[in-house]
Design a protein around this motif. Sequence first.
Motif, PDB file in Angstrom:
ATOM      1  N   MET A   1      20.260  67.996  42.905  1.00 23.69           N
ATOM      2  CA  MET A   1      21.588  68.496  42.575  1.00 23.69           C
ATOM      3  C   MET A   1      22.668  67.499  43.019  1.00 23.69           C
ATOM      4  SD  MET A   1      21.609  71.305  40.930  1.00 23.69           S
ATOM      5  CE  MET A   1      20.451  72.588  40.443  1.00 23.69           C
ATOM      6  N   TYR A   2      23.794  67.530  42.339  1.00 26.50           N
ATOM      7  CA  TYR A   2      24.873  66.563  42.565  1.00 26.50           C
ATOM      8  C   TYR A   2      25.638  66.874  43.855  1.00 26.50           C
ATOM      9  CZ  TYR A   2      28.937  63.693  41.416  1.00 26.50           C
ATOM     10  OH  TYR A   2      29.931  62.770  41.434  1.00 26.50           O
ATOM     11  N   LEU A   3      26.124  68.119  43.965  1.00 28.86           N
ATOM     12  CA  LEU A   3      26.795  68.583  45.179  1.00 28.86           C
ATOM     13  C   LEU A   3      25.899  69.629  45.817  1.00 28.86           C
ATOM     14  CD1 LEU A   3      29.286  68.893  47.064  1.00 28.86           C
ATOM     15  CD2 LEU A   3      30.186  70.554  45.418  1.00 28.86           C
ATOM     16  N   LYS A   4      25.552  69.421  47.074  1.00 27.67           N
ATOM     17  CA  LYS A   4      24.584  70.310  47.712  1.00 27.67           C
ATOM     18  C   LYS A   4      25.041  70.715  49.106  1.00 27.67           C
ATOM     19  CE  LYS A   4      19.584  70.883  48.095  1.00 27.67           C
ATOM     20  NZ  LYS A   4      18.268  70.232  47.869  1.00 27.67           N
ATOM     21  N   LEU A   5      25.039  72.023  49.364  1.00 28.42           N
ATOM     22  CA  LEU A   5      25.360  72.573  50.675  1.00 28.42           C
ATOM     23  C   LEU A   5      24.114  73.255  51.209  1.00 28.42           C
ATOM     24  CD1 LEU A   5      28.103  72.339  49.079  1.00 28.42           C
ATOM     25  CD2 LEU A   5      28.951  74.161  50.546  1.00 28.42           C
ATOM     26  N   GLU A   6      23.686  72.855  52.402  1.00 32.21           N
ATOM     27  CA  GLU A   6      22.456  73.376  52.981  1.00 32.21           C
ATOM     28  C   GLU A   6      22.719  73.990  54.349  1.00 32.21           C
ATOM     29  OE1 GLU A   6      18.870  70.653  52.012  1.00 32.21           O
ATOM     30  OE2 GLU A   6      20.581  69.280  52.112  1.00 32.21           O
ATOM     31  N   THR A  48      38.110  78.130  52.875  1.00 34.47           N
ATOM     32  CA  THR A  48      37.486  77.345  53.945  1.00 34.47           C
ATOM     33  C   THR A  48      36.316  76.534  53.398  1.00 34.47           C
ATOM     34  OG1 THR A  48      38.114  78.961  55.629  1.00 34.47           O
ATOM     35  CG2 THR A  48      36.309  77.470  56.173  1.00 34.47           C
ATOM     36  N   LEU A  49      35.517  77.156  52.548  1.00 28.73           N
ATOM     37  CA  LEU A  49      34.385  76.458  51.943  1.00 28.73           C
ATOM     38  C   LEU A  49      34.878  75.287  51.087  1.00 28.73           C
ATOM     39  CD1 LEU A  49      31.381  76.266  51.463  1.00 28.73           C
ATOM     40  CD2 LEU A  49      31.581  77.998  49.663  1.00 28.73           C
ATOM     41  N   LEU A  50      35.959  75.515  50.355  1.00 32.44           N
ATOM     42  CA  LEU A  50      36.536  74.442  49.535  1.00 32.44           C
ATOM     43  C   LEU A  50      37.003  73.280  50.406  1.00 32.44           C
ATOM     44  CD1 LEU A  50      37.251  74.347  46.351  1.00 32.44           C
ATOM     45  CD2 LEU A  50      39.600  74.462  47.153  1.00 32.44           C
ATOM     46  N   TYR A  51      37.645  73.609  51.539  1.00 36.96           N
ATOM     47  CA  TYR A  51      38.155  72.555  52.428  1.00 36.96           C
ATOM     48  C   TYR A  51      37.016  71.797  53.106  1.00 36.96           C
ATOM     49  CZ  TYR A  51      42.541  75.108  51.802  1.00 36.96           C
ATOM     50  OH  TYR A  51      43.637  75.731  51.259  1.00 36.96           O
ATOM     51  N   LEU A  52      35.895  72.458  53.332  1.00 32.82           N
ATOM     52  CA  LEU A  52      34.723  71.758  53.863  1.00 32.82           C
ATOM     53  C   LEU A  52      34.221  70.722  52.857  1.00 32.82           C
ATOM     54  CD1 LEU A  52      32.677  74.685  55.470  1.00 32.82           C
ATOM     55  CD2 LEU A  52      33.887  72.872  56.678  1.00 32.82           C
ATOM     56  N   ILE A  53      34.164  71.123  51.581  1.00 35.86           N
ATOM     57  CA  ILE A  53      33.721  70.191  50.542  1.00 35.86           C
ATOM     58  C   ILE A  53      34.702  69.031  50.422  1.00 35.86           C
ATOM     59  CG2 ILE A  53      33.233  69.949  48.074  1.00 35.86           C
ATOM     60  CD1 ILE A  53      32.444  72.934  48.076  1.00 35.86           C
ATOM     61  N   ALA A  54      35.992  69.334  50.591  1.00 36.95           N
ATOM     62  CA  ALA A  54      37.018  68.286  50.519  1.00 36.95           C
ATOM     63  C   ALA A  54      36.964  67.353  51.716  1.00 36.95           C
ATOM     64  CB  ALA A  54      38.402  68.925  50.422  1.00 36.95           C
ATOM     65  N   GLY A  55      36.335  67.782  52.813  1.00 38.20           N
ATOM     66  CA  GLY A  55      36.313  66.987  54.031  1.00 38.20           C
ATOM     67  C   GLY A  55      37.518  67.224  54.916  1.00 38.20           C
ATOM     68  N   LEU A  56      38.320  68.250  54.562  1.00 39.25           N
ATOM     69  CA  LEU A  56      39.499  68.580  55.366  1.00 39.25           C
ATOM     70  C   LEU A  56      39.123  69.396  56.598  1.00 39.25           C
ATOM     71  CD1 LEU A  56      41.914  69.529  52.444  1.00 39.25           C
ATOM     72  CD2 LEU A  56      41.797  67.364  53.690  1.00 39.25           C
ATOM     73  N   LEU A  66      27.215  64.803  48.539  1.00 42.69           N
ATOM     74  CA  LEU A  66      27.680  64.587  47.179  1.00 42.69           C
ATOM     75  C   LEU A  66      26.993  63.340  46.665  1.00 42.69           C
ATOM     76  CD1 LEU A  66      29.535  65.286  44.808  1.00 42.69           C
ATOM     77  CD2 LEU A  66      31.310  63.881  45.875  1.00 42.69           C
ATOM     78  N   ASP A  67      26.189  63.506  45.636  1.00 39.39           N
ATOM     79  CA  ASP A  67      25.404  62.405  45.089  1.00 39.39           C
ATOM     80  C   ASP A  67      24.591  61.735  46.201  1.00 39.39           C
ATOM     81  OD1 ASP A  67      24.468  60.876  43.012  1.00 39.39           O
ATOM     82  OD2 ASP A  67      26.143  59.468  43.019  1.00 39.39           O
ATOM     83  N   ASN A  68      23.981  62.587  47.037  1.00 41.00           N
ATOM     84  CA  ASN A  68      23.105  62.177  48.143  1.00 41.00           C
ATOM     85  C   ASN A  68      23.826  61.478  49.294  1.00 41.00           C
ATOM     86  OD1 ASN A  68      20.642  63.136  46.950  1.00 41.00           O
ATOM     87  ND2 ASN A  68      20.664  61.352  45.598  1.00 41.00           N
ATOM     88  N   LYS A  69      25.163  61.495  49.283  1.00 37.58           N
ATOM     89  CA  LYS A  69      25.929  60.922  50.398  1.00 37.58           C
ATOM     90  C   LYS A  69      26.545  62.048  51.219  1.00 37.58           C
ATOM     91  CE  LYS A  69      27.089  56.816  47.684  1.00 37.58           C
ATOM     92  NZ  LYS A  69      28.187  56.045  47.033  1.00 37.58           N
ATOM     93  N   THR A  70      26.421  61.972  52.532  1.00 32.83           N
ATOM     94  CA  THR A  70      26.911  63.028  53.412  1.00 32.83           C
ATOM     95  C   THR A  70      28.429  63.164  53.328  1.00 32.83           C
ATOM     96  OG1 THR A  70      25.082  62.694  54.955  1.00 32.83           O
ATOM     97  CG2 THR A  70      27.023  63.838  55.804  1.00 32.83           C
ATOM     98  N   ILE A  71      28.904  64.409  53.234  1.00 31.47           N
ATOM     99  CA  ILE A  71      30.333  64.697  53.255  1.00 31.47           C
ATOM    100  C   ILE A  71      30.731  65.011  54.691  1.00 31.47           C
ATOM    101  CG2 ILE A  71      32.154  66.270  52.501  1.00 31.47           C
ATOM    102  CD1 ILE A  71      30.495  66.784  49.965  1.00 31.47           C
ATOM    103  N   ASP A  72      31.556  64.158  55.297  1.00 28.22           N
ATOM    104  CA  ASP A  72      32.018  64.428  56.656  1.00 28.22           C
ATOM    105  C   ASP A  72      33.498  64.067  56.845  1.00 28.22           C
ATOM    106  OD1 ASP A  72      31.861  61.681  56.597  1.00 28.22           O
ATOM    107  OD2 ASP A  72      30.232  61.535  58.062  1.00 28.22           O
TER     108      ASP A  72
END
Length: 280
Positions: A1-6, A48-56, A66-72
């Motif tokens: 998957m492209y965007l993945k939350l685990e 809050t979930l949206l802001y986590l994906i945004a990295g805020l 996102l595309d196998n790169k960690t969002i932090d």
Amino acid sequence: MYLKLENVYKKFQIDKHNELNVLNDINLSVKKGEFVSLLGPSGCGKSTLLYLIAGLEKVSEGKMTLDNKTIDKPGPDRVVVFQSDGLFPWMTVLENVLYGLKIKKMPNEVANKKAHDMLKMVHLGKYIDSYPHQLSGGMKQRVAIARALVMEPDVLLMDEPFAALDEQTRMVLHKELLDIWRKTEVTIVFVTHNIREAVLLSEKIVVMATRPGNIKKVFEPKSYSDGITPNDITLKLEKDIMKVLQEEIEKVLKEEMGDDYSFKADHIHRDTSGDLGSHI
């Protein structure tokens, strides 16, 4: 998957001894180019979930990629459109859209062409020299969308962008957003309280339970819509989603009003637009 939350958890520190558990074990996968809506009662952690994906915001536990790169942290591959348009009032429409491109130090000629092309896409080519106070609410949001998309993000994150608009303007922007999404093929994650809005726009609808927020059920509409006209399929889906949300709405109302409040499942308020989500 492209965007993945685990197994994503999010807690906020209230004071020295207490934490507020906002999100609880979120697992979500989003395909590249997919339009996904996050739907649920107030306080369930959608934004809050949206802001986590945004990295805020940073996750308390779990992993996001996102595309196998960690969002932090925030990045140009993810851009947020908020409920408030956030335009700079001292800048023209064109200058607002150019702002991010100038920060990227894009050559002026290239940046100007990209900004003009994007403003034409959102049907604001005639208003490039106007200031925000000269625009309607819907036009301001179109400028905000153009300013986000001109950066060519991989994921467009939208936090109730049409909530403050009247129903007629919202309907027009639904269609325009769908047209833009299909032209650009950008991945969209869209937060809303509005059931009909989610149904008319989305390929996937993630229904969240009340705090601590978690995913209660995922719906995947089988037919596309024009973003304006409900049909038999979309109306049935609205009803099915409302059934899932009833228990969560009752929890919120009991928390606010006490156990003596009785939620009547067969007496859901309907406004003149027929919007089943307007009272949530």
